[in-house]
Structures are given as C-alpha cells and as structure tokens.
Design a protein around this motif. Sequence first.
Motif, PDB file in Angstrom:
ATOM      1  N   ARG A 116       0.684 110.639  34.322  1.00 28.45           N
ATOM      2  CA  ARG A 116      -0.693 111.208  33.594  1.00 28.45           C
ATOM      3  C   ARG A 116      -1.095 110.597  32.416  1.00 28.45           C
ATOM      4  NH1 ARG A 116      -1.373 116.147  35.911  1.00 28.45           N
ATOM      5  NH2 ARG A 116      -0.593 116.459  37.782  1.00 28.45           N
ATOM      6  N   VAL A 117      -0.404 110.238  31.289  1.00 27.39           N
ATOM      7  CA  VAL A 117      -0.612 109.468  30.196  1.00 27.39           C
ATOM      8  C   VAL A 117      -1.386 108.202  30.486  1.00 27.39           C
ATOM      9  CG1 VAL A 117       0.038 108.485  28.211  1.00 27.39           C
ATOM     10  CG2 VAL A 117       0.831 110.928  28.767  1.00 27.39           C
ATOM     11  N   LEU A 118      -0.568 107.422  31.089  1.00 30.62           N
ATOM     12  CA  LEU A 118      -0.962 106.211  31.510  1.00 30.62           C
ATOM     13  C   LEU A 118      -2.656 105.943  32.176  1.00 30.62           C
ATOM     14  CD1 LEU A 118       2.156 104.313  32.238  1.00 30.62           C
ATOM     15  CD2 LEU A 118       0.978 104.121  30.031  1.00 30.62           C
ATOM     16  N   GLN A 119      -2.416 106.887  33.200  1.00 31.17           N
ATOM     17  CA  GLN A 119      -3.545 107.077  34.062  1.00 31.17           C
ATOM     18  C   GLN A 119      -4.857 107.385  33.127  1.00 31.17           C
ATOM     19  OE1 GLN A 119      -3.460 109.103  37.925  1.00 31.17           O
ATOM     20  NE2 GLN A 119      -4.960 110.671  37.014  1.00 31.17           N
ATOM     21  N   ASN A 120      -4.716 108.262  32.177  1.00 32.45           N
ATOM     22  CA  ASN A 120      -6.076 108.716  31.566  1.00 32.45           C
ATOM     23  C   ASN A 120      -6.268 107.532  30.476  1.00 32.45           C
ATOM     24  OD1 ASN A 120      -6.851 111.601  31.965  1.00 32.45           O
ATOM     25  ND2 ASN A 120      -4.675 111.660  32.225  1.00 32.45           N
ATOM     26  N   ILE A 121      -5.264 106.909  29.744  1.00 37.64           N
ATOM     27  CA  ILE A 121      -5.419 105.885  28.936  1.00 37.64           C
ATOM     28  C   ILE A 121      -6.315 104.705  29.843  1.00 37.64           C
ATOM     29  CG2 ILE A 121      -4.518 103.935  27.572  1.00 37.64           C
ATOM     30  CD1 ILE A 121      -2.721 106.401  26.229  1.00 37.64           C
ATOM     31  N   GLU A 122      -5.595 104.146  30.815  1.00 39.02           N
ATOM     32  CA  GLU A 122      -6.303 103.242  31.690  1.00 39.02           C
ATOM     33  C   GLU A 122      -7.868 103.665  32.122  1.00 39.02           C
ATOM     34  OE1 GLU A 122      -3.524 102.515  34.723  1.00 39.02           O
ATOM     35  OE2 GLU A 122      -2.295 101.371  33.628  1.00 39.02           O
ATOM     36  N   TYR A 123      -8.182 104.835  32.151  1.00 36.94           N
ATOM     37  CA  TYR A 123      -9.473 105.223  32.453  1.00 36.94           C
ATOM     38  C   TYR A 123     -10.386 104.734  31.292  1.00 36.94           C
ATOM     39  CZ  TYR A 123     -13.397 108.245  32.933  1.00 36.94           C
ATOM     40  OH  TYR A 123     -14.937 108.672  32.924  1.00 36.94           O
ATOM     41  N   ILE A 124      -9.926 105.039  30.326  1.00 37.26           N
ATOM     42  CA  ILE A 124     -10.703 104.908  29.033  1.00 37.26           C
ATOM     43  C   ILE A 124     -10.884 103.296  28.814  1.00 37.26           C
ATOM     44  CG2 ILE A 124     -10.698 104.901  26.347  1.00 37.26           C
ATOM     45  CD1 ILE A 124     -11.539 107.433  27.382  1.00 37.26           C
ATOM     46  N   GLU A 125      -9.723 102.669  28.957  1.00 30.42           N
ATOM     47  CA  GLU A 125      -9.738 100.972  28.866  1.00 30.42           C
ATOM     48  C   GLU A 125     -10.652 100.385  29.967  1.00 30.42           C
ATOM     49  OE1 GLU A 125      -5.118 100.472  26.922  1.00 30.42           O
ATOM     50  OE2 GLU A 125      -5.614 100.124  29.201  1.00 30.42           O
ATOM     51  N   GLN A 126     -10.813 100.991  31.354  1.00 31.45           N
ATOM     52  CA  GLN A 126     -11.733 100.514  32.099  1.00 31.45           C
ATOM     53  C   GLN A 126     -13.027 100.711  31.931  1.00 31.45           C
ATOM     54  OE1 GLN A 126     -10.014 102.628  35.522  1.00 31.45           O
ATOM     55  NE2 GLN A 126      -8.102 101.167  35.758  1.00 31.45           N
ATOM     56  N   ILE A 127     -13.638 101.868  31.420  1.00 34.96           N
ATOM     57  CA  ILE A 127     -14.622 101.965  30.886  1.00 34.96           C
ATOM     58  C   ILE A 127     -15.086 101.147  29.667  1.00 34.96           C
ATOM     59  CG2 ILE A 127     -16.322 103.766  29.731  1.00 34.96           C
ATOM     60  CD1 ILE A 127     -15.854 104.630  32.591  1.00 34.96           C
ATOM     61  N   GLU A 128     -14.276 100.736  28.715  1.00 38.79           N
ATOM     62  CA  GLU A 128     -14.567 100.014  27.877  1.00 38.79           C
ATOM     63  C   GLU A 128     -14.800  98.439  28.463  1.00 38.79           C
ATOM     64  OE1 GLU A 128     -11.055 100.283  25.091  1.00 38.79           O
ATOM     65  OE2 GLU A 128     -11.876 101.954  24.247  1.00 38.79           O
ATOM     66  N   VAL A 129     -14.016  98.149  29.479  1.00 36.74           N
ATOM     67  CA  VAL A 129     -14.283  96.849  30.058  1.00 36.74           C
ATOM     68  C   VAL A 129     -15.544  96.747  30.661  1.00 36.74           C
ATOM     69  CG1 VAL A 129     -13.465  95.062  31.957  1.00 36.74           C
ATOM     70  CG2 VAL A 129     -11.896  96.056  30.321  1.00 36.74           C
ATOM     71  N   ILE A 130     -16.230  97.955  31.437  1.00 32.05           N
ATOM     72  CA  ILE A 130     -17.227  97.791  32.097  1.00 32.05           C
ATOM     73  C   ILE A 130     -18.472  97.735  31.039  1.00 32.05           C
ATOM     74  CG2 ILE A 130     -18.796  99.560  33.348  1.00 32.05           C
ATOM     75  CD1 ILE A 130     -16.520 100.408  34.719  1.00 32.05           C
ATOM     76  N   ARG A 131     -18.291  98.353  29.836  1.00 27.67           N
ATOM     77  CA  ARG A 131     -19.430  98.530  28.848  1.00 27.67           C
ATOM     78  C   ARG A 131     -19.356  97.269  28.375  1.00 27.67           C
ATOM     79  NH1 ARG A 131     -17.457 102.659  25.821  1.00 27.67           N
ATOM     80  NH2 ARG A 131     -18.695 104.374  27.002  1.00 27.67           N
ATOM     81  N   ARG A 132     -18.260  96.564  27.938  1.00 26.68           N
ATOM     82  CA  ARG A 132     -18.446  95.361  27.375  1.00 26.68           C
ATOM     83  C   ARG A 132     -18.876  94.251  28.298  1.00 26.68           C
ATOM     84  NH1 ARG A 132     -13.526  95.573  25.649  1.00 26.68           N
ATOM     85  NH2 ARG A 132     -12.456  94.704  27.375  1.00 26.68           N
TER      86      ARG A 132
END
Length: 420
Positions: free
Chosen positions: A239-255
């Motif tokens: 659960r921890v990794l899934q939720n952190i990877e979600y934030i990172e994926q959003i950051e990649v899309i935004r960047r």
Amino acid sequence: MKYKILLIEHDGSSLRVLKRVIGKANLEVVIATSLTEARVIFENSTPESFLCAVVDYQLPDAPHGEAIDFAIESFVPVIVITSQTDTDIRDRILSKAVVDYIPKSNAQIYEYLSRLLLRLEKNKQVGVLVVGGNNRSRQHLCELLNRHNFIAYQAGNAESAFALLEQHSNIKLLITDQKLPGTQGVDFVATVRTEYSKEELSIIGTSDDGNASLLANFIKSGANDYLRKPYCHEEFFCRVLQNIEYIEQIEVIRRTANTDYLTGLPNRRHFFSKVSGILRREPACASLALLDLDHFKQLNDTYGHDCGDLVLKESAKLIKKHFADCQFSRFGGEEFCVFLSDMNAEQAFEKLDSFRKLLSDKVFKFRKKSIRCSVSIGLTSAPQAKLERMLTRADEHLYLAKAQGRNRVVADALGVSDAV
C-alpha cells in the motif's frame, strides 16, 4: 554515488539470473556464495556503500537464515530470496527486520526484485509522515519505513503534523490513525485536503475499528487508501509503495507536460502560466526578453540537425545557469524567452548583455569541429497587465536587433549593445 548490492547465493543458475536482474537496476553486484565469504567481504568494506543485501535463506554454512541475521546486524537492509515457500519459513523470515522476502517461483518475481531495488535507492529522498496512535505504534511504523530507506517523520497530533508538512517538502505520504488528540482522523484528512491535493500528497487512513463504514468515510474525506489494523508486513508495504508511486507518476506527467523535450527547459505553456501569475501580483519592476540564435538555419544546413540540436541544448544549459533566479522558456525553434522580475531596466539590460557576450564566446564542439553562435535579444522593461503586450514589445525590439546586424540587445530606452 553508485551503490553496491551484496548478493549471498550459492546456486549457480540463480546467481546468473540475479546478477542480470541487479545489473538491470544499474547497481554493482558483489557476490558471496556463503556466509563465510560474506563476513570476509564486510571486513574489507563499509556498510554504507551497500544499498542492501539480497540473501538466500538457505546456504551451505547457514541453513536456517543465519546470513539474514548477519546482514541485519551489519546495518544493511535485507531482501530475502528462498525456494522454500511453506508458511513456517515465511513467518520466520518476516519476524526479522527484513525489507521483503521473495520466493523463487517465477520470472515475474525477479521483475519485482528489480523494481524493489530501484525503489530502495529512490526512497532515500522520500519522506513519510506518521500521525496519531500511541508512541509505540508510531515508532513501529517508522522502523518499518526505515527498512525501506524512507525518511520517516512522526507527529502525535494534527498541529504537529501540519508543522512538519510545512517544513519538509519531501513528504509524499501521510499515514494517519483515526484516533487523534482533539479530533478524528477523517476530519484531519479533510482539513489536510484543503491545503494539499491528491497530486501533491497521498494519505492512508488506519484504524483498529471494525466499523465497515470507516473505510468509506476516510476515502470520502480525501484519503487515497485505508488499512485496517492489524495488517501484515507485506500488505503495509504494498500500500505504501503503491501510493508513493502514484504521486511520482503524477509528477512525471506534470513535468513532461511542462517541459520542452529537447532542451529540458520549461515550455511556452508553462512559462505563460508562471509569468501571468507574477504579473497579476503587479511587481514594482519587471522585464521580458526574447532571445533568438543568429543564423541558426545556416548552421543546420551546413552541419546538420544533430549539430543544431547540440547548440540548442548547450545554449539552454547556459540560460538555465545564467538566469537561475528568473523565469525562462524555450519558445520554439531557436527562440527563447526570459522574464526578469524584481530587477530594474538597467539591471535587466546588463544581465541580458552579459549573457549575449557569454554565448558569443562559447565554443561548441561537434565531431571535432569548433562552432560559434551569437544571439540577438529584444528586451522590454515596461510591465503590462497582460504578458502578450510585453511579448509584442520585446518582439519588435528583437526584429530591430536582427535588422541592425545581430549579436546585440535592443531595449526600450537604453539604446543598443552589440558585439565589439
């Protein structure tokens, strides 16, 4: 720093596969085929140089997981691999302070190991905030998070949690208990969401309350996920990794959406958004400049587009460094834009002219050839309510700079600076 992985494995076929998997994660592999060899390696190394140890549960001189204990006692995070999948072995492994255990069952499991190794390196920069519960439960969660190299913070109440969120921008995940002093977890989550969106911060709610509606209440209040206590080690980390990877994926899309693919500079759309926001605050002084590389088509025609791309990328690096305290963008083709706020007209002119000189002195190396390039700049220091008006004025000055011989800055009322 390139981290090393200590691989303690005696089976030849597994060694070959694991070495390839670890290499895929761009990490250096140090191999020991027994606990004895591992001890010798550590006598001549520092634990800090190892990202983790990947340890087979059963070794010729350590048949019952003794190598796991050795690596943990050496202060190295441990991932256990095993061909034994019975429940007793699994429980024995997870009772130790390990990162994870991976049964040697199929190829997909090795893919998981590769992802896990990459995460352990990334996690050194990621903060997780644990809120509420008693001191013992918070400390336990922080110890679990530290196994995965997360930077763990803890707060006993909502007020302390907000202070930590404000102080540490690296916090990507918040784990909150339902029971908090003076409030409830669902209400705290709702308050957090007024300041931090789901794209900025993931939230996991936890509780030992068996009420089935609590999960829905957490989600409706803005949480991304929910864990009912007691939960198992593996579920917690998934659960921890899934939720952190979600934030990172959003950051990649935004960047990706905000960045020019070739130069890495902010693109035109992002520049308009940032600068328009600054202009709405009506700064006391602001300048805008359009920069256009001189004779760029001729450079492309003579040396090819690969050379043109190199000049664009190297010029972008100079812009990024020289105008580090400004807003800048690649506007398209060989044209760049720079917005200079809190700088009067004379200061802006001097800064642009010093960049013009810097670029004209730069020697670009391409296939053993030395190439030079100059830049023409149009600058306006008359702030307008709309960015488009400043761009029109800067573009008029840029046209004059080109018409008057290039390699110069033309500004509103400061005359012209050109090459000596």
